[in-house]
Scaffold this active site. Structure first.
Site, PDB file in Angstrom:
ATOM      1  N   GLY A  69      -7.543  -6.274 -37.217  1.00  0.00           N
ATOM      2  CA  GLY A  69      -8.240  -5.359 -37.921  1.00  0.00           C
ATOM      3  C   GLY A  69      -7.753  -5.415 -39.624  1.00  0.00           C
ATOM      4  N   THR A  70      -6.043  -5.544 -39.261  1.00  0.00           N
ATOM      5  CA  THR A  70      -5.643  -5.978 -40.762  1.00  0.00           C
ATOM      6  C   THR A  70      -6.329  -6.701 -41.801  1.00  0.00           C
ATOM      7  OG1 THR A  70      -3.613  -5.225 -39.529  1.00  0.00           O
ATOM      8  CG2 THR A  70      -3.385  -6.172 -41.356  1.00  0.00           C
ATOM      9  N   ASN A 138      -3.975   7.369 -36.347  1.00  0.00           N
ATOM     10  CA  ASN A 138      -4.153   6.452 -34.958  1.00  0.00           C
ATOM     11  C   ASN A 138      -2.573   7.383 -34.706  1.00  0.00           C
ATOM     12  OD1 ASN A 138      -3.253   5.584 -37.818  1.00  0.00           O
ATOM     13  ND2 ASN A 138      -1.449   4.450 -36.918  1.00  0.00           N
ATOM     14  N   GLN A 166      -9.062   3.053 -34.294  1.00  0.00           N
ATOM     15  CA  GLN A 166      -8.502   3.473 -32.790  1.00  0.00           C
ATOM     16  C   GLN A 166      -9.811   4.614 -32.349  1.00  0.00           C
ATOM     17  OE1 GLN A 166      -5.662   4.091 -31.636  1.00  0.00           O
ATOM     18  NE2 GLN A 166      -4.854   2.984 -33.362  1.00  0.00           N
ATOM     19  N   SER A 186     -11.130  -3.191 -33.656  1.00  0.00           N
ATOM     20  CA  SER A 186     -10.068  -4.344 -32.854  1.00  0.00           C
ATOM     21  C   SER A 186     -10.245  -4.618 -31.785  1.00  0.00           C
ATOM     22  CB  SER A 186      -8.616  -4.146 -33.496  1.00  0.00           C
ATOM     23  OG  SER A 186      -8.121  -4.845 -33.671  1.00  0.00           O
ATOM     24  N   HIS A 188      -7.808  -5.499 -29.076  1.00  0.00           N
ATOM     25  CA  HIS A 188      -6.590  -5.549 -28.629  1.00  0.00           C
ATOM     26  C   HIS A 188      -6.485  -3.521 -28.477  1.00  0.00           C
ATOM     27  CE1 HIS A 188      -2.770  -4.625 -31.358  1.00  0.00           C
ATOM     28  NE2 HIS A 188      -4.376  -5.248 -31.935  1.00  0.00           N
ATOM     29  N   THR A 224     -11.718 -22.338 -37.327  1.00  0.00           N
ATOM     30  CA  THR A 224     -12.442 -22.480 -36.599  1.00  0.00           C
ATOM     31  C   THR A 224     -12.341 -21.085 -35.822  1.00  0.00           C
ATOM     32  OG1 THR A 224     -12.062 -24.816 -36.451  1.00  0.00           O
ATOM     33  CG2 THR A 224     -12.558 -24.155 -34.053  1.00  0.00           C
ATOM     34  N   CYS A 309       7.181   0.592 -36.621  1.00  0.00           N
ATOM     35  CA  CYS A 309       8.476   0.562 -36.695  1.00  0.00           C
ATOM     36  C   CYS A 309       8.887  -0.683 -37.843  1.00  0.00           C
ATOM     37  CB  CYS A 309       8.785   0.267 -35.357  1.00  0.00           C
ATOM     38  SG  CYS A 309       9.715   0.027 -34.510  1.00  0.00           S
TER      39      CYS A 309
END
Ligand code: PLP
Length: 366
Positions: A69-70, A138, A166, A186, A188, A224, A309
């Protein structure tokens, strides 16, 4: 087994997704190769592209697969030359830090972007702007008025990007109906593998390449492709989007958690705004976030402080600051596809135990 209540940080991989990834993982899959393995890889990617576009009602748009996502946020914010970027004060760090000189849109006490401030900012900018506002935050889960933001932005002839990382799988998202220029998603965060994400781009909008080389992803992002991850991402998204049609059970569990703690009068950030049904950003009076996260962990419960964090040290939340809140005692609880009612009960019991223990220790010390 640890009880996992940190889905906004990352979500456990869905077993069905893991299995489908394993099916394609063993083969030498370079989609640019002409031989049969290469052709199979190409067809897996194109199928995933169609599936994701259809899951999000984004038919006609272009999807660029990237690593996170970044990265998708960076591509959106850096992909159009000679524009001023305008981002909200509560964006994820990957949006805020993409450009050093972005203009910041303030939010109100509930964590909702101020539309009148956006109007004034866009009116004061010479030349074109790109506005980037997330679908849902988030930390607080507060849902942003993206449709209104689109209208204001287009009235000024500017571009609109939304970070939907989110939002995906937590409420219904319709790309074509939202009418944004670009959207970040994203894998994950919705039960797919890490290391894969996408930027969805409205038809006709051309971006500057992010990485040059082999010409993959329409020449915008060479390298790739991660075939098995893309394959898993498409299935995870499909499953998450189906679940998002009815979030009543997750919302019921989140509300139950908040109701059970009501007697302690905790502040719940963003509660007066429209929020994601899976998120609660809740303050434990008198107990700092770091102490709480460690104590919950010792009790076998994974939650997070909500804020960034870095190197194991919890920093003050820029989201709370933007909302005008000074607090270092808020913990974010976020539920997801595998959360059970008994997990909520365990959290509530643990919360009460930690609250009483820390406050009694303080009373004794006084
Ligand atoms: N945007 C939002 C709103 C997020 O919550 C996150 C991750 O926490 C990101 C972007 C970054 O996504 P990724 O972890 O895939 O880089």
């Amino acid at each position: 087994m640890t009880i996992y209540l940190d889905y906004n940080a990352t979500s456990p991989l869905r077993p069905e997704v893991k299995n489908t990834m394993l099916e394609v993982m063993g083969n030498p899959m370079n989609p640019s190769s002409i031989h049969s393995y290469g052709r199979e890889a190409r067809s897996i990617i194109e199928r995933a592209r169609r599936s994701i576009l259809s899951s999000l009602n984004a038919e006609g748009a272009r999807i660029i697969f990237v690593s996170s996502g970044t990265e998708a946020n960076h591509l959106a914010l850096k992909g159009i030359k000679n524009i001023t970027t305008v981002v909200s004060a509560i964006e994820h760090a990957s949006v805020i830090k993409a450009n050093n000189n972005s203009v910041i849109i303030p939010v109100d006490n509930n964590g909702v972007v101020k539309l009148d401030a956006l109007q004034n900012i866009l009116a004061s900018i010479d030349g074109k702007a790109l506005v980037s506002v997330m679908l849902a935050n988030n930390e607080t889960g507060v849902i942003q008025p993206v449709k209104e933001i689109v209208e204001i932005t287009y009235a000024h002839g500017d571009y609109l990007h939304t970070d939907a990382v989110q939002g995906v799988g937590k409420f219904n998202i319709n790309f074509n109906d939202l009418n944004v220029d670009m959207m970040t998603i994203s894998s994950h965060k919705c039960g797919g593998p890490q290391g894969i994400a996408a930027l969805i781009i409205k038809k006709g909008l051309e971006l500057e390449p992010m990485l040059r080389g082999g010409g993959q992803e329409y020449g915008i992002r060479a390298g790739t492709e991660n075939v098995s991850a893309i394959h898993g991402f498409a299935l995870a998204l499909e499953m998450a989007i189906k679940e998002a049609r009815d979030t009543s059970f997750i919302t019921f569990m989140r509300d139950k958690l908040e109701n059970e703690l009501e007697i302690f009068n905790p502040v719940i950030f963003g509660i007066k705004a429209k929020r994601l049904g899976n998120t609660s950003y809740i303050e434990m009076p008198g107990v700092d976030a770091e102490t709480q996260v460690v104590a919950f962990d010792l009790d076998g419960i994974a939650v997070s402080s909500g804020s960034a964090c870095t190197s194991g040290k919890i920093e003050a939340s820029h989201v709370l600051k933007a909302m005008g809140v000074e607090s270092s005692s808020a913990v974010r609880v976020s539920l997801g596809w595998n959360t059970k009612e008994k997990d909520i009960k365990a959290f509530v019991d643990s919360w009460k135990k930690i609250y009483r223990r820390v406050n009694q220790q303080e009373a004794r010390a006084a």
